[in-house]
Design an enzyme around this catalytic site. Structure first.
Site, PDB file in Angstrom:
ATOM      1  NE  ARG A 310      -4.281  -0.219   1.597  1.00 50.63           N
ATOM      2  CZ  ARG A 310      -5.370   0.097   0.891  1.00 50.63           C
ATOM      3  NH1 ARG A 310      -5.592   1.359   0.544  1.00 50.63           N
ATOM      4  NH2 ARG A 310      -6.246  -0.815   0.539  1.00 50.63           N
ATOM      5  CD  GLU A 693      -7.627   2.403   6.182  1.00 46.93           C
ATOM      6  OE1 GLU A 693      -8.356   1.955   5.279  1.00 46.93           O
ATOM      7  OE2 GLU A 693      -6.520   1.918   6.453  1.00 46.93           O
TER       8      GLU A 693
HETATM    9  N1  MTE Z   1     -12.832   5.290  13.943  1.00 40.81           N
HETATM   10  C1  MTE Z   1     -12.935   5.024  15.254  1.00 40.81           C
HETATM   11  N2  MTE Z   1     -13.702   5.816  16.008  1.00 40.81           N
HETATM   12  N3  MTE Z   1     -12.263   3.976  15.828  1.00 40.81           N
HETATM   13  C2  MTE Z   1     -11.450   3.155  15.078  1.00 40.81           C
HETATM   14  O1  MTE Z   1     -10.869   2.210  15.605  1.00 40.81           O
HETATM   15  N4  MTE Z   1     -10.523   2.658  12.838  1.00 40.81           N
HETATM   16  C3  MTE Z   1     -10.185   3.211  11.536  1.00 40.81           C
HETATM   17  C4  MTE Z   1     -11.393   3.880  10.904  1.00 40.81           C
HETATM   18  N5  MTE Z   1     -12.013   4.782  11.823  1.00 40.81           N
HETATM   19  C5  MTE Z   1     -11.318   3.421  13.672  1.00 40.81           C
HETATM   20  C6  MTE Z   1     -12.065   4.506  13.149  1.00 40.81           C
HETATM   21  C7  MTE Z   1      -9.668   2.213  10.595  1.00 40.81           C
HETATM   22  S1  MTE Z   1      -8.029   1.797  10.670  1.00 40.81           S
HETATM   23  C8  MTE Z   1     -10.454   1.656   9.629  1.00 40.81           C
HETATM   24  S2  MTE Z   1      -9.828   0.588   8.492  1.00 40.81           S
HETATM   25  C9  MTE Z   1     -11.891   1.946   9.549  1.00 40.81           C
HETATM   26  O2  MTE Z   1     -12.324   2.850  10.556  1.00 40.81           O
HETATM   27  C10 MTE Z   1     -12.650   0.639   9.672  1.00 40.81           C
HETATM   28  O3  MTE Z   1     -14.020   0.818   9.665  1.00 40.81           O
HETATM   29  P1  MTE Z   1     -14.880   1.019   8.315  1.00 40.81           P
HETATM   30  O4  MTE Z   1     -14.339   0.098   7.284  1.00 40.81           O
HETATM   31  O5  MTE Z   1     -16.254   0.675   8.734  1.00 40.81           O
HETATM   32  O6  MTE Z   1     -14.701   2.452   7.929  1.00 40.81           O
HETATM   33  N1  HPA Z   2      -6.010  -2.823   4.135  1.00 40.63           N
HETATM   34  C1  HPA Z   2      -6.267  -3.017   5.430  1.00 40.63           C
HETATM   35  N2  HPA Z   2      -6.177  -4.173   6.011  1.00 40.63           N
HETATM   36  C2  HPA Z   2      -5.785  -5.211   5.280  1.00 40.63           C
HETATM   37  C3  HPA Z   2      -5.489  -5.081   3.930  1.00 40.63           C
HETATM   38  C4  HPA Z   2      -5.605  -3.822   3.317  1.00 40.63           C
HETATM   39  O1  HPA Z   2      -5.362  -3.619   2.112  1.00 40.63           O
HETATM   40  N3  HPA Z   2      -5.122  -6.291   3.476  1.00 40.63           N
HETATM   41  C5  HPA Z   2      -5.191  -7.125   4.542  1.00 40.63           C
HETATM   42  N4  HPA Z   2      -5.595  -6.478   5.627  1.00 40.63           N
HETATM   43 MO1  MOS Z   3      -7.667  -0.189   9.160  1.00 42.33          MO
HETATM   44  S1  MOS Z   3      -5.629   0.064   9.297  1.00 42.33           S
HETATM   45  O1  MOS Z   3      -7.522  -0.974   7.593  1.00 42.33           O
HETATM   46  O2  MOS Z   3      -7.893  -1.450  10.266  1.00 42.33           O
END
Ligand code: MTE
Ligand code: HPA
Ligand code: MOS
Length: 753
Positions: A310, A693
């Site tokens: 990534r 993210e």
């Molecule tokens: N927001 C909160 N409040 N707490 C969290 O742990 N994790 C982040 C983001 N936002 C997180 C957050 C991460 S690393 C990811 S990948 C996404 O939320 C995962 O949730 P989603 O795929 O439903 O957006």
């Molecule tokens: N993003 C986040 N988490 C993951 C991924 C990715 O692309 N691949 C495996 N775990």
């Molecule tokens: Mo988020 S780093 O893809 O859990």
């Protein structure tokens, strides 16, 4: 009236603020005879375990047993991508690594017992830095590589420069530390509550360690108090120890890490070292770039490979790289195993290209925003890995809109005036864009399931494969289901995530939680609507939903449905470094303004303006929270949060007293967050885009604004500082800028041409 797109509060907002929302450890009250676990931790970063004698611990009052390798009926390993994480290691690979676990009637008994376990070690030399790992050729895997175009153009580019950038890691610091509770269910199998983004993998690990099939195991995640990637795979060992303890004793076992243990034992964002050379024309257009990345993977592979990929995928950010050669190597060091963290390597790659563009701008005496803009993708351009950026015009749209709404040009002039009259305080302003690829880069993860149940009274339970970590996934799912069935929000309840409701789920990660699970839920609702519409057609118009459901039941129409979704048309070939790994891109941009005190290097974040493309927002309050929180978490990473390991490999910053987190006082004094309007994304549930993210990377605007202010202490020439830009680093950068003269050979070269 649809509830999708309505600014509803997070479904647990009340519980979050009143303290009524339960987390895994709160469920302890349901297990009166629970045992508590405490690890026996190695005092060395690298060592052979030469002796492990548990007997003395057993005479400690309240100690029930000590778990060692001899207790493992299956395979004693919880490595996720490779079986390289022994639960009871013979070779210790990082400071404080557990070598055994003590179970006690109380936590205190277990802790005292752990002190009495007799463990002896033969210390070995430890590799603790990326540089040492490179020198020792200590790598966790072969190189990742993406190459495109002819990078030899760099040698003949009018402006050519090389550089090196060190980017620090980051502690997740979720408020809820890791926790798991396991117990024997009525069939003799294992049930567990786990604070995990990936209940299916918890189930897999219990199955692996106990040597029993997965149907004998059920894992539940109610909600997490934050995860941020830190609970994607790093929750595995704790639930495995809890399950193993239960297997051995027959009693429920709780593993909860204290903050200090969580710091010491769990992986962090990967530190990265980048070595680059870049070539530009005299207008600041990039001609070619060559970058070698080295990440600090820690002791085991974990997710380091997809994270490195990534970083390579995001080295372009929003810019066309006419020629690029990007390689990445993952260093094996004797530290915690570094892991997923919001952005998943993307942020590291983007920091590097933004560094390079700023360097070029200052060498050419061009405004950095102009150089950035000149390198933007145009619609139809193809990335260095072969994916078409079909909607690249959004980059320009966001950029222009944000420049106007943030009054960029006017403030630029004002700041110059301020800086002329303030020798010891300088302000800096920067605008940076962000493009983030949405999808797991491993194709098979991009699937999701759902199970929607309608009861005869018209109330609905929704089960899906995603987990709630505060990001508001359950809120969005509730909205999608209510919308899909034409019901008010209150009619729909989202259930805790369980492996016995939806099997074989992916981690809730890659920001794709709502895209994947939301689409699966929508699929189930569509099927139910078709069935119910047939029933309703034979009923008088305006009959309430509950009555339709009752009628359907009596006609023997099933009132539940499974939903499924897989992301179409994505693929990537890592050998060739080519493919279409992402379903779409999320875009955004930020303008930040800082003021530096030249005497101390301290700075304030005066103002940030953000314009984020969330498509058609399903849940605007949730999305706003994600943008604000993601941005601030990025600011913490790039400016405050510094992980320091000492020469013995001990983490010296293992608590909130030594590890500076962003708090209220680090918020921008003025903070304007807006969403791009009329931005519906086709081919995604409800036209909405992932938001979890992408906003983190908007914090790069703060790093670049600091650079701009530092440059104002000197003659505006190029300069660099490692990340995070702590006040200490900024102070030394200011000292350097005050004395450095613009004597770069590169620049003379350019002027001569
Ligand atoms: N927001 C909160 N409040 N707490 C969290 O742990 N994790 C982040 C983001 N936002 C997180 C957050 C991460 S690393 C990811 S990948 C996404 O939320 C995962 O949730 P989603 O795929 O439903 O957006
Ligand atoms: N993003 C986040 N988490 C993951 C991924 C990715 O692309 N691949 C495996 N775990
Ligand atoms: Mo988020 S780093 O893809 O859990």
């Amino acid at each position: 009236m649809s509830v999708v797109g309505k600014p509803v509060p997070h479904e647990s907002a009340r519980g979050h603020v009143t303290g009524e929302a339960l987390y895994t450890d709160d469920l302890l009250l349901r297990f009166p005879n629970v045992l508590h676990a405490w690890p026996v931790c190695s005092p060395h970063a690298h060592a052979w375990v030469t002796l492990l004698d548990a007997a003395p611990a057993l005479s400690e009052p309240g100690v029930v047993t000590v778990l060692t390798a001899a207790d493992v009926p299956g395979e004693g390993d919880t490595g996720s991508s490779r079986h390289d994480e022994p639960l009871f290691p013979k070779e210790v690979m990082f400071h404080q690594q557990p070598v055994a676990w003590v179970l006690g009637e109380t936590l205190e008994a277990a802790r005292l017992g752990a002190q009495r376990v007799c463990a002896e070690y033969e210390p070995l030399p430890a590799i603790l830095t990326i540089e040492d790992a490179i020198a020792a050729a200590s790598f966790l895997s072969g190189p990742c590589r993406i190459a495109d175009g002819d990078v030899s153009v760099i040698e003949s580019s009018p402006l050519k420069f090389d550089g090196e950038l060190m980017i620090g890691g980051q502690e997740h610091f979720y408020l809820e530390t890791h926790c798991a509770i396991a117990w024997r269910d009525e069939s003799g199998g294992i049930a567990a509550h786990s604070s995990t983004q990936h209940p299916s993998e918890a189930q897999e690990m219990i199955s692996r360690v106990l040597g029993i099939p997965r149907h004998r195991i059920a894992v539940e995640c109610l909600r997490m108090g934050g995860a941020f990637g830190g609970k994607e795979v790093q929750s595995n060992p704790w639930v495995a120890i809890a399950a193993l303890g239960t297997w051995k004793t027959g009693r429920p076992v709780r593993v909860r890490l204290t903050r200090a243990l969580d710091f010491a034992l769990t992986g962090k964002r990967h530190p990265f070292l980048a070595r680059y050379s870049a070539g530009f024309d005299t207008d600041g257009r990039l001609e070619g770039v060559r970058i070698s990345y080295y990440s600090d993977g820690g002791w085991s592979l974990d997710l380091s490979e997809p994270i490195m990929w990534r970083a390579l995928f995001h080295t372009d950010n929003t810019y066309k790289l006419p020629a690029a050669e990007l390689t990445g190597l993952i260093c094996r060091t004797h530290k915690t195993s570094q892991t997923a963290f919001r952005g998943f390597g993307g942020p590291q790659g983007m920091v590097v290209i933004e560094e390079i563009l700023d360097q070029a701008a200052r060498r050419l005496s061009l405004p950095p925003d102009v150089v950035r803009e000149r390198n933007f993708y145009r619609p139809g351009d193809i990335t260095h890995y072969g994916q078409t950026v079909k909607d690249a015009d959004r980059i320009q749209t966001i950029w222009r809109q944000l420049k106007v709404s943030s009054e960029f040009d006017r403030r630029r002039t004002e700041i110059e005036r301020f800086n002329q009259s303030h020798p010891h305080h300088k302000r800096g302003l920067a605008i940076t864009p962000a493009k983030f690829g949405i999808s797991f880069t491993a194709q098979f993860f991009n699937q999701a399931g759902a199970l929607v149940l309608i009861y005869r009274d018209g109330s609905v339970q929704v089960n899906h494969g995603g987990t709630e970590m505060g990001q508001g996934l359950h809120t969005k799912i509730q909205q999608i289901a209510a919308h899909g069935l034409g019901l008010p929000l209150e009619a729909v309840r989202v259930m805790p995530t369980r492996t016995d409701k939806v099997p074989n789920t992916s981690a809730t990660a890659a920001s794709a939680g709502a895209d994947l699970n939301g689409a699966a839920v929508a699929d189930a609702c569509r099927q139910l609507c078709v069935r119910l519409a047939e029933v309703a057609a034979n009923l008088p118009e305006g009959v309430p939903f509950a009555q339709v459901c009752e009628a359907a039941y009596r006609q023997r129409i099933p009132l539940f449905a499974q939903g499924y979704y897989r992301t179409p048309n994505i693929h990537f070939d890592p050998k060739a470094g080519r493919g279409k790994p992402f379903h779409y891109f999320a875009y955004g941009a930020a303008v930040s303004e800082v003021e530096i005190d030249g005497f101390t290097g301290d700075y304030r974040l005066l103002r940030t303006d953000i314009l984020e493309d969330v498509g058609e927002s399903i849940s605007p309050i949730v999305d706003r929270g994600q943008v604000e929180g993601g941005f601030i978490q990025g600011v913490g990473w790039l400016t405050l949060e510094e992980l320091v390991w000492n020469v013995q490999g001990h983490l010296a910053t293992a608590g909130a007293s030594t590890y500076k987190l962003p708090s209220w006082s680090e918020m921008p004094e003025i903070f304007n967050v807006d969403f791009l309007q009329r931005a519906a994304e086709s081919g995604v549930v409800m036209g909405s885009k992932a938001v979890g993210e992408p906003p983190l990377m908007l914090a790069i605007s703060v790093r670049e604004a600091i650079r701009d202010a530092v440059a104002a202490f000197g003659d505006g020439g190029p300069h660099s500082f490692a990340s995070p830009a702590t006040p200490e680093r900024v102070f030394f950068a200011v000292q350097h800028a005050r004395t450095a003269k613009r004597t770069s050979n590169d620049l003379k070269e350019v002027i001569r041409r």
